[in-house]
Design an enzyme around this catalytic site. Structure first.
Site, PDB file in Angstrom:
ATOM      1  N   SER A  54     105.387  34.334  59.434  1.00 37.52           N
ATOM      2  CA  SER A  54     104.058  34.946  59.542  1.00 37.52           C
ATOM      3  C   SER A  54     103.858  35.879  58.356  1.00 37.52           C
ATOM      4  O   SER A  54     104.828  36.441  57.826  1.00 37.52           O
ATOM      5  CB  SER A  54     103.949  35.748  60.837  1.00 37.52           C
ATOM      6  OG  SER A  54     102.744  36.494  60.861  1.00 37.52           O
ATOM      7  N   TYR A  81     106.543  42.158  67.206  1.00 33.43           N
ATOM      8  CA  TYR A  81     106.302  40.781  66.727  1.00 33.43           C
ATOM      9  C   TYR A  81     106.557  40.689  65.225  1.00 33.43           C
ATOM     10  O   TYR A  81     107.230  39.775  64.741  1.00 33.43           O
ATOM     11  CB  TYR A  81     104.864  40.367  67.056  1.00 33.43           C
ATOM     12  CG  TYR A  81     104.445  39.065  66.407  1.00 33.43           C
ATOM     13  CD1 TYR A  81     104.814  37.843  66.953  1.00 33.43           C
ATOM     14  CD2 TYR A  81     103.680  39.054  65.230  1.00 33.43           C
ATOM     15  CE1 TYR A  81     104.438  36.651  66.347  1.00 33.43           C
ATOM     16  CE2 TYR A  81     103.299  37.878  64.626  1.00 33.43           C
ATOM     17  CZ  TYR A  81     103.678  36.676  65.187  1.00 33.43           C
ATOM     18  OH  TYR A  81     103.310  35.497  64.583  1.00 33.43           O
TER      19      TYR A  81
HETATM   20  N1  NAP Z   1      98.063  32.430  65.559  1.00 28.56           N
HETATM   21  C1  NAP Z   1      98.383  33.221  64.542  1.00 28.56           C
HETATM   22  O1  NAP Z   1      97.568  34.071  64.092  1.00 28.56           O
HETATM   23  C2  NAP Z   1      99.732  33.093  63.886  1.00 28.56           C
HETATM   24  C3  NAP Z   1      99.901  33.694  62.634  1.00 28.56           C
HETATM   25  C4  NAP Z   1     101.131  33.599  62.004  1.00 28.56           C
HETATM   26  C5  NAP Z   1     102.164  32.915  62.601  1.00 28.56           C
HETATM   27  N2  NAP Z   1     101.967  32.345  63.831  1.00 28.56           N
HETATM   28  C6  NAP Z   1     103.105  31.634  64.397  1.00 28.56           C
HETATM   29  O2  NAP Z   1     102.783  30.276  64.534  1.00 28.56           O
HETATM   30  C7  NAP Z   1     103.577  29.696  65.573  1.00 28.56           C
HETATM   31  C8  NAP Z   1     102.675  28.936  66.510  1.00 28.56           C
HETATM   32  O3  NAP Z   1     101.773  29.863  67.081  1.00 28.56           O
HETATM   33  P1  NAP Z   1     100.309  29.468  67.571  1.00 28.56           P
HETATM   34  O4  NAP Z   1      99.406  30.525  67.069  1.00 28.56           O
HETATM   35  O5  NAP Z   1     100.023  28.050  67.315  1.00 28.56           O
HETATM   36  O6  NAP Z   1     100.511  29.777  69.140  1.00 28.56           O
HETATM   37  P2  NAP Z   1     100.130  29.006  70.474  1.00 28.56           P
HETATM   38  O7  NAP Z   1      98.821  28.305  70.323  1.00 28.56           O
HETATM   39  O8  NAP Z   1     100.305  29.997  71.557  1.00 28.56           O
HETATM   40  O9  NAP Z   1     101.266  27.874  70.576  1.00 28.56           O
HETATM   41  C9  NAP Z   1     102.609  28.224  70.819  1.00 28.56           C
HETATM   42  C10 NAP Z   1     103.384  26.927  71.052  1.00 28.56           C
HETATM   43  O10 NAP Z   1     104.766  27.265  71.253  1.00 28.56           O
HETATM   44  C11 NAP Z   1     105.217  26.733  72.510  1.00 28.56           C
HETATM   45  N3  NAP Z   1     106.274  27.630  72.991  1.00 28.56           N
HETATM   46  C12 NAP Z   1     106.184  28.960  73.247  1.00 28.56           C
HETATM   47  N4  NAP Z   1     107.365  29.439  73.647  1.00 28.56           N
HETATM   48  C13 NAP Z   1     108.230  28.395  73.641  1.00 28.56           C
HETATM   49  C14 NAP Z   1     109.611  28.256  73.940  1.00 28.56           C
HETATM   50  N5  NAP Z   1     110.353  29.295  74.362  1.00 28.56           N
HETATM   51  N6  NAP Z   1     110.182  27.033  73.816  1.00 28.56           N
HETATM   52  C15 NAP Z   1     109.457  25.969  73.406  1.00 28.56           C
HETATM   53  N7  NAP Z   1     108.144  26.048  73.102  1.00 28.56           N
HETATM   54  C16 NAP Z   1     107.546  27.243  73.214  1.00 28.56           C
HETATM   55  C17 NAP Z   1     103.943  26.667  73.347  1.00 28.56           C
HETATM   56  O11 NAP Z   1     104.004  25.715  74.391  1.00 28.56           O
HETATM   57  P3  NAP Z   1     104.590  26.083  75.862  1.00 28.56           P
HETATM   58  O12 NAP Z   1     104.033  27.424  76.217  1.00 28.56           O
HETATM   59  O13 NAP Z   1     104.114  24.970  76.734  1.00 28.56           O
HETATM   60  O14 NAP Z   1     106.053  26.069  75.688  1.00 28.56           O
HETATM   61  C18 NAP Z   1     102.939  26.210  72.302  1.00 28.56           C
HETATM   62  O15 NAP Z   1     103.067  24.810  72.082  1.00 28.56           O
HETATM   63  C19 NAP Z   1     104.324  30.856  66.213  1.00 28.56           C
HETATM   64  O16 NAP Z   1     105.635  30.938  65.684  1.00 28.56           O
HETATM   65  C20 NAP Z   1     103.516  32.060  65.789  1.00 28.56           C
HETATM   66  O17 NAP Z   1     104.280  33.256  65.787  1.00 28.56           O
HETATM   67  C21 NAP Z   1     100.786  32.407  64.469  1.00 28.56           C
END
Ligand code: NAP
Length: 233
Positions: free
Chosen positions: A140, A152
């Site tokens: 991130s 985080y």
């Molecule tokens: N959104 C942002 O602004 C942002 C910015 C920078 C980085 N990120 C990073 O991008 C990545 C994806 O985030 P996103 O924004 O796409 O979030 P999201 O829409 O909440 O998706 C998270 C995904 O991870 C899965 N997950 C969560 N905990 C898990 C576990 N313990 N084991 C296996 N699967 C798990 C969830 O499915 P289930 O709940 O069904 O397991 C879901 O498929 C993360 O690492 C996040 O920190 C996000």
């Protein structure tokens, strides 16, 4: 088309699902990993069903479950070429006050965001060594700046270090290692206080991932930072 196999953790929605869609369009066979079967199976159906996309339930903090998925992929498809360690969680925290998530909830955050990608690397790198494959980690922009009271952000600093440690260990193997560091992305994981801030679309991050894996085999894109125009941090 390629018959290469691409495993994505956190594939059911958000960034992981967007990467899965772009990778499928580029011809990869997919292994979609997450904890909730319904959305994973729906996405696997959308992307061509069992001959093109497998939905597999595993928590990234569960070593036995992760290694079970990798063993099955090697048995069924005999190869693993690209892995995106993407599963992650986000909660608001404060160290000084009593705002945000209670400390009892912090353990899951740290385990998912740090232990999870570490285990994903350990479970998949032996297979990637065979194919001279590519490991990508979703860090991130919060993993390179400091935000007050933000655990985080600290977990994503750990992912920054993890990616560098993995690359250093893999340097003679032919494996490529890429850390993708998005700014704010329009997914379910963003905090309510930031919904009106400038945001990327998940597909913008997917484009960055496909850029990295689309480079010639001798080119290792180590880091990609991609923020929406107007993001301050
Ligand atoms: N959104 C942002 O602004 C942002 C910015 C920078 C980085 N990120 C990073 O991008 C990545 C994806 O985030 P996103 O924004 O796409 O979030 P999201 O829409 O909440 O998706 C998270 C995904 O991870 C899965 N997950 C969560 N905990 C898990 C576990 N313990 N084991 C296996 N699967 C798990 C969830 O499915 P289930 O709940 O069904 O397991 C879901 O498929 C993360 O690492 C996040 O920190 C996000």
């Amino acid at each position: 088309m390629t018959d290469q196999v691409f495993l994505i953790t956190g594939a059911s929605r958000g960034i992981g699902a967007a990467v899965a869609r772009r990778a499928a369009a580029a011809g990869y066979r997919l292994v979609l990993v997450g904890r909730t079967p319904g959305p994973l199976e729906a996405l696997a159906d959308e992307l061509g069903g069992p001959s093109r996309a497998l939905a597999r339930v595993a928590d990234v903090t569960d070593w036995a479950a992760l290694t079970g998925v990798v063993a099955e992929v090697e048995r069924v498809w005999s190869r693993l070429d690209v892995v995106l360690a993407n599963a992650g969680a986000s909660v608001v925290t404060s160290f000084l006050g009593d705002g945000g998530a209670p400390p009892e909830d912090w353990r899951d955050l740290v385990l998912t965001n740090v232990h999870g990608p570490a285990l994903t690397a350990r479970a998949t790198l032996p297979a990637l060594r065979t194919t001279k494959g590519h490991l990508l980690l979703t860090g991130s922009a919060a993993g390179r700046t400091v935000r007050p009271g933000n655990l985080y952000s600290a977990t994503k600093w750990a992912v920054t270090g993890l990616a560098q440690a993995i690359r250093a260990e893999c340097v003679d193997t032919g494996i490529r290692v890429t850390l993708v560091q998005p700014g704010l992305v329009d997914t379910e994981s963003i905090p309510p206080s930031r919904v009106d801030d400038p945001k990327l679309d998940p597909d913008d991050v997917a484009a960055a991932v496909l850029y990295a894996i689309g480079q010639p085999p001798h080119v290792d894109v180590n880091e990609i930072v991609v923020r929406p125009v107007g993001q301050r941090h």
